[in-house]
Motif scaffolding. Structure first.
Motif, short mmCIF file in Angstrom:
data_model
loop_
_atom_site.label_atom_id
_atom_site.label_comp_id
_atom_site.label_asym_id
_atom_site.label_seq_id
_atom_site.Cartn_x
_atom_site.Cartn_y
_atom_site.Cartn_z
N ILE A 141 -32.72 58.65 -69.00
CA ILE A 141 -33.81 59.55 -69.39
C ILE A 141 -33.36 61.00 -69.24
O ILE A 141 -33.62 61.84 -70.10
CB ILE A 141 -35.09 59.26 -68.56
N MET A 142 -32.67 61.31 -68.15
CA MET A 142 -32.17 62.68 -67.93
C MET A 142 -31.14 63.05 -68.99
O MET A 142 -31.11 64.19 -69.46
CB MET A 142 -31.56 62.82 -66.53
N TRP A 143 -30.31 62.10 -69.39
CA TRP A 143 -29.34 62.37 -70.44
C TRP A 143 -30.06 62.72 -71.75
O TRP A 143 -29.71 63.68 -72.43
CB TRP A 143 -28.43 61.15 -70.63
N LEU A 144 -31.11 61.95 -72.06
CA LEU A 144 -31.88 62.22 -73.28
C LEU A 144 -32.56 63.59 -73.24
O LEU A 144 -32.71 64.24 -74.27
CB LEU A 144 -32.95 61.14 -73.48
N THR A 145 -32.98 64.00 -72.05
CA THR A 145 -33.74 65.25 -71.91
C THR A 145 -32.88 66.40 -71.38
O THR A 145 -33.40 67.43 -70.97
CB THR A 145 -34.95 65.05 -70.99
N LYS A 146 -31.56 66.20 -71.40
CA LYS A 146 -30.59 67.23 -71.00
C LYS A 146 -30.75 67.67 -69.54
O LYS A 146 -30.63 68.84 -69.21
CB LYS A 146 -30.66 68.42 -71.95
N GLY A 147 -31.00 66.69 -68.69
CA GLY A 147 -31.09 66.94 -67.25
C GLY A 147 -29.82 66.49 -66.55
O GLY A 147 -28.89 66.00 -67.19
N PRO A 148 -29.78 66.63 -65.23
CA PRO A 148 -28.59 66.23 -64.48
C PRO A 148 -28.40 64.70 -64.49
O PRO A 148 -29.37 63.97 -64.33
CB PRO A 148 -28.85 66.74 -63.07
N THR A 149 -27.16 64.27 -64.68
CA THR A 149 -26.90 62.84 -64.76
C THR A 149 -25.84 62.35 -63.77
O THR A 149 -25.61 61.14 -63.69
CB THR A 149 -26.44 62.44 -66.18
N ALA A 150 -25.20 63.24 -63.03
CA ALA A 150 -24.19 62.80 -62.06
C ALA A 150 -24.85 61.87 -61.05
O ALA A 150 -25.90 62.21 -60.47
CB ALA A 150 -23.57 64.00 -61.36
N PRO A 151 -24.29 60.67 -60.82
CA PRO A 151 -24.95 59.68 -59.97
C PRO A 151 -25.13 60.10 -58.51
O PRO A 151 -25.88 59.47 -57.78
CB PRO A 151 -24.06 58.45 -60.08
N ASP A 152 -24.48 61.17 -58.09
CA ASP A 152 -24.64 61.65 -56.72
C ASP A 152 -25.55 62.88 -56.65
O ASP A 152 -25.71 63.49 -55.60
CB ASP A 152 -23.29 61.97 -56.09
N SER A 153 -26.20 63.22 -57.77
CA SER A 153 -27.07 64.40 -57.82
C SER A 153 -28.33 64.24 -56.98
O SER A 153 -28.99 63.21 -57.04
CB SER A 153 -27.52 64.69 -59.26
N VAL A 154 -28.61 65.29 -56.25
CA VAL A 154 -29.89 65.43 -55.56
C VAL A 154 -30.36 66.83 -55.92
O VAL A 154 -29.67 67.80 -55.61
CB VAL A 154 -29.75 65.28 -54.03
N GLN A 155 -31.48 66.93 -56.60
CA GLN A 155 -31.92 68.23 -57.05
C GLN A 155 -33.43 68.39 -56.84
O GLN A 155 -34.22 67.56 -57.29
CB GLN A 155 -31.57 68.46 -58.52
N GLU A 156 -33.77 69.46 -56.16
CA GLU A 156 -35.17 69.82 -55.91
C GLU A 156 -35.63 70.72 -57.04
O GLU A 156 -35.11 71.82 -57.21
CB GLU A 156 -35.25 70.56 -54.58
N PHE A 157 -36.58 70.24 -57.83
CA PHE A 157 -37.13 71.04 -58.92
C PHE A 157 -38.47 71.66 -58.55
O PHE A 157 -38.96 72.54 -59.26
CB PHE A 157 -37.31 70.18 -60.18
N THR A 158 -39.10 71.22 -57.48
CA THR A 158 -40.42 71.71 -57.09
C THR A 158 -40.35 73.20 -56.78
O THR A 158 -39.51 73.63 -56.00
CB THR A 158 -40.95 70.95 -55.86
N ARG A 159 -41.22 73.95 -57.39
CA ARG A 159 -41.35 75.39 -57.09
C ARG A 159 -42.46 75.52 -56.05
O ARG A 159 -43.64 75.46 -56.36
CB ARG A 159 -41.67 76.17 -58.36
N TRP A 160 -42.03 75.69 -54.81
CA TRP A 160 -42.98 75.70 -53.69
C TRP A 160 -43.92 76.89 -53.74
O TRP A 160 -45.06 76.81 -53.26
CB TRP A 160 -42.22 75.60 -52.37
N ASP A 161 -43.49 77.98 -54.35
CA ASP A 161 -44.39 79.12 -54.51
C ASP A 161 -45.58 78.75 -55.40
O ASP A 161 -46.70 79.18 -55.18
CB ASP A 161 -43.65 80.35 -55.07
N ARG A 162 -45.34 77.89 -56.39
CA ARG A 162 -46.43 77.44 -57.26
C ARG A 162 -47.38 76.51 -56.52
O ARG A 162 -48.58 76.48 -56.79
CB ARG A 162 -45.85 76.73 -58.49
#
Length: 179
Positions: A141-162
């Motif tokens: 799904i990430m590949w289709l939507t141009k997101g990170p695909t490395a199997p060791d990826s850990v990425q925080e997308f939450t904007r805590w200010d929001r």
């Protein structure tokens, strides 16, 4: 002092973390706040306001969300209430608002409840914590939507200010309702 119930429906825990941050902010503003998993609550009695957060997995909310809303529809309509969605689509500009997020529209089309306040937050991607199938399906799904695909990826997308801003919007809604 208002009694606020902050409920969450989560798969991997990010929605719970966001709900916890909302609860902490609302408590700092002088409210009595209870945080709970949506599936553990059977009554909304004793609360002045309800906030519900739910995550998306494979394009769907968990069925318990809509069951809960149908069961408590009248109480949710009576009490001031808010809803927020947590999904990885919200990592993209234009999809990071209630007006532009397809999963808010999905919620509105499937829900019998129309909360006066809606929020949306990007979630967290943590491939190492997923099982084999989840990791590979989400990578696709990430590949289709141009997101990170490395199997060791850990990425925080939450904007805590929001998240903080949303808590402040809830508090403002409560103070308007009290007038």
């Amino acid at each position: 002092m208002l009694r606020i119930l902050v409920l969450y429906s989560t798969v991997d825990g990010q929605t719970r973390r966001i709900a916890q941050r909302l609860a902490e902010r609302l408590e700092k503003q002088g409210n009595a706040v209870e945080l709970a998993a949506l599936e553990t609550i059977s009554s909304l009695a004793g609360f002045d306001h309800v906030v519900i957060g739910a995550s998306i997995r494979y394009g769907k909310y968990r069925p318990a969300l809509f069951t809960f809303i149908e069961r408590h529809q009248a109480e949710l309509a009576e009490k001031g209430a808010a809803f927020f969605s947590v999904n990885l689509v919200a990592r993209k500009p234009g999809k990071d608002s209630a007006e532009g997020n397809p999963y808010i529209r999905l919620f509105q089309s499937k829900s019998v409840w129309n909360p006066p306040l809606l929020g949306v937050f990007a979630g967290r991607l943590d491939y190492p914590s997923y099982g084999f199938w989840d990791r590979n399906i989400i990578r696709f799904i990430m590949w289709l939507t141009k997101g990170p695909t490395a199997p060791d990826s850990v990425q925080e997308f939450t904007r805590w200010d929001r998240v903080t801003e949303f808590a402040d919007q809830i508090a403002a809604q409560l103070s308007e309702g009290a007038q």
